[in-house]
Motif scaffolding. Sequence first.
Motif, PDB file in Angstrom:
ATOM      1  N   GLY A 136      -3.803   8.906  19.020  1.00 31.79           N
ATOM      2  CA  GLY A 136      -4.127   7.162  18.830  1.00 31.79           C
ATOM      3  C   GLY A 136      -3.016   7.260  17.514  1.00 31.79           C
ATOM      4  O   GLY A 136      -2.709   8.289  16.782  1.00 31.79           O
ATOM      5  N   VAL A 137      -3.008   5.566  17.106  1.00 34.18           N
ATOM      6  CA  VAL A 137      -2.485   5.160  16.026  1.00 34.18           C
ATOM      7  C   VAL A 137      -2.902   4.711  15.105  1.00 34.18           C
ATOM      8  O   VAL A 137      -4.701   4.194  15.531  1.00 34.18           O
ATOM      9  N   LEU A 138      -3.072   5.178  13.794  1.00 36.36           N
ATOM     10  CA  LEU A 138      -4.424   5.064  12.798  1.00 36.36           C
ATOM     11  C   LEU A 138      -4.316   3.644  12.088  1.00 36.36           C
ATOM     12  O   LEU A 138      -3.212   3.458  11.600  1.00 36.36           O
ATOM     13  N   MET A 183       0.998  -1.332   0.098  1.00 35.83           N
ATOM     14  CA  MET A 183       0.216  -0.367  -0.259  1.00 35.83           C
ATOM     15  C   MET A 183       0.839   1.588   0.027  1.00 35.83           C
ATOM     16  O   MET A 183       1.581   1.622   0.925  1.00 35.83           O
ATOM     17  N   THR A 184       0.583   1.733  -0.868  1.00 29.16           N
ATOM     18  CA  THR A 184       1.514   3.480  -0.451  1.00 29.16           C
ATOM     19  C   THR A 184       0.249   4.642  -0.297  1.00 29.16           C
ATOM     20  O   THR A 184      -0.565   4.360  -0.482  1.00 29.16           O
ATOM     21  N   ASP A 185       1.174   5.520  -0.041  1.00 27.24           N
ATOM     22  CA  ASP A 185       0.382   6.254   0.589  1.00 27.24           C
ATOM     23  C   ASP A 185       0.406   7.555  -0.346  1.00 27.24           C
ATOM     24  O   ASP A 185       0.635   8.915   0.184  1.00 27.24           O
ATOM     25  N   ALA A 186       0.585   8.062  -1.440  1.00 26.90           N
ATOM     26  CA  ALA A 186       1.053   8.647  -2.783  1.00 26.90           C
ATOM     27  C   ALA A 186      -0.584   9.030  -2.746  1.00 26.90           C
ATOM     28  O   ALA A 186      -0.379  10.946  -2.782  1.00 26.90           O
ATOM     29  N   ASN A 187      -1.291   8.675  -2.704  1.00 24.86           N
ATOM     30  CA  ASN A 187      -2.748   9.289  -3.143  1.00 24.86           C
ATOM     31  C   ASN A 187      -3.190   9.974  -1.327  1.00 24.86           C
ATOM     32  O   ASN A 187      -4.313   9.319  -0.661  1.00 24.86           O
ATOM     33  N   LYS A 188      -3.349  10.268  -0.442  1.00 24.40           N
ATOM     34  CA  LYS A 188      -3.398  10.447   1.016  1.00 24.40           C
ATOM     35  C   LYS A 188      -4.375  10.498   1.019  1.00 24.40           C
ATOM     36  O   LYS A 188      -5.541  10.506   2.257  1.00 24.40           O
ATOM     37  N   GLU A 189      -5.184  12.472   0.450  1.00 20.81           N
ATOM     38  CA  GLU A 189      -6.234  11.746   0.433  1.00 20.81           C
ATOM     39  C   GLU A 189      -7.800  10.690  -0.387  1.00 20.81           C
ATOM     40  O   GLU A 189      -8.815  11.168   0.434  1.00 20.81           O
ATOM     41  N   LYS A 190      -7.486   9.745  -0.105  1.00 22.43           N
ATOM     42  CA  LYS A 190      -8.490   8.769  -0.864  1.00 22.43           C
ATOM     43  C   LYS A 190      -7.495   7.449   0.488  1.00 22.43           C
ATOM     44  O   LYS A 190      -8.644   6.335   0.289  1.00 22.43           O
ATOM     45  N   LEU A 191      -6.763   7.510   1.499  1.00 22.76           N
ATOM     46  CA  LEU A 191      -7.317   6.545   2.437  1.00 22.76           C
ATOM     47  C   LEU A 191      -8.394   7.032   3.405  1.00 22.76           C
ATOM     48  O   LEU A 191      -8.568   7.784   4.009  1.00 22.76           O
ATOM     49  N   PHE A 192      -8.993   6.170   4.348  1.00 20.10           N
ATOM     50  CA  PHE A 192      -9.729   5.838   4.939  1.00 20.10           C
ATOM     51  C   PHE A 192      -9.168   5.621   6.978  1.00 20.10           C
ATOM     52  O   PHE A 192      -8.906   4.141   6.229  1.00 20.10           O
ATOM     53  N   THR A 193      -9.621   6.168   7.855  1.00 21.95           N
ATOM     54  CA  THR A 193      -9.513   5.521   8.985  1.00 21.95           C
ATOM     55  C   THR A 193      -9.963   4.787   9.342  1.00 21.95           C
ATOM     56  O   THR A 193     -11.758   4.844   9.272  1.00 21.95           O
ATOM     57  N   VAL A 194      -9.583   3.268   9.369  1.00 22.19           N
ATOM     58  CA  VAL A 194     -11.015   2.395   9.589  1.00 22.19           C
ATOM     59  C   VAL A 194     -10.687   1.808  11.180  1.00 22.19           C
ATOM     60  O   VAL A 194     -11.442   0.976  11.528  1.00 22.19           O
ATOM     61  N   PHE A 195      -9.602   2.133  12.345  1.00 24.49           N
ATOM     62  CA  PHE A 195      -9.564   2.043  13.139  1.00 24.49           C
ATOM     63  C   PHE A 195      -8.697   3.163  14.196  1.00 24.49           C
ATOM     64  O   PHE A 195      -7.468   3.474  12.832  1.00 24.49           O
ATOM     65  N   THR A 196      -8.729   3.516  15.538  1.00 24.34           N
ATOM     66  CA  THR A 196      -8.024   4.122  15.880  1.00 24.34           C
ATOM     67  C   THR A 196      -7.992   3.652  16.585  1.00 24.34           C
ATOM     68  O   THR A 196      -8.958   3.364  17.485  1.00 24.34           O
ATOM     69  N   GLY A 197      -6.800   3.852  18.135  1.00 30.70           N
ATOM     70  CA  GLY A 197      -6.686   2.998  19.171  1.00 30.70           C
ATOM     71  C   GLY A 197      -4.913   3.536  20.233  1.00 30.70           C
ATOM     72  O   GLY A 197      -3.753   3.597  19.076  1.00 30.70           O
ATOM     73  N   THR A 198      -4.168   2.087  20.542  1.00 32.04           N
ATOM     74  CA  THR A 198      -3.389   1.905  20.611  1.00 32.04           C
ATOM     75  C   THR A 198      -1.827   1.289  19.913  1.00 32.04           C
ATOM     76  O   THR A 198      -3.270   0.346  18.448  1.00 32.04           O
ATOM     77  N   VAL A 199      -1.324   1.421  19.636  1.00 28.64           N
ATOM     78  CA  VAL A 199       0.184   0.508  18.432  1.00 28.64           C
ATOM     79  C   VAL A 199      -0.381  -1.073  19.213  1.00 28.64           C
ATOM     80  O   VAL A 199      -0.211  -1.211  17.818  1.00 28.64           O
ATOM     81  N   TRP A 200      -0.515  -1.383  20.478  1.00 31.50           N
ATOM     82  CA  TRP A 200      -0.733  -2.827  20.054  1.00 31.50           C
ATOM     83  C   TRP A 200      -2.675  -3.409  19.196  1.00 31.50           C
ATOM     84  O   TRP A 200      -2.477  -4.513  17.839  1.00 31.50           O
ATOM     85  N   GLN A 201      -3.048  -2.253  19.483  1.00 35.15           N
ATOM     86  CA  GLN A 201      -4.895  -2.554  18.863  1.00 35.15           C
ATOM     87  C   GLN A 201      -4.379  -2.301  17.653  1.00 35.15           C
ATOM     88  O   GLN A 201      -4.820  -3.131  16.664  1.00 35.15           O
TER      89      GLN A 201
END
Length: 73
Positions: free
Chosen positions: A54-56, A1-19
């Motif tokens: 948190g971590v995304l 997965m590349t982050d070249a188009n960050k505007e097209k990325l969607f956050t599906v989870f936010t939490g701790t590093v372990w989670q």
Amino acid sequence: MTDANKEKLFTVFTGTVWQAELIKGLLDANNIPCAIMDETIGAITSSYSGLGKGVLVVVNEEDKEKALEIIKT
């Protein structure tokens, strides 16, 4: 997965590093490309209530529905 188009990325989870690592492993096992974002700052601030976001875990926009369904179950 590349982050070249960050505007097209969607956050599906936010939490701790372990989670986030567990969620990433779950998505990887289901062939959904994903990435962990803000790992360093999230690890530092997640233990302090109210500080930081948190971590995304992010996926490509076209994979978001499938990813959210997998995470939910």
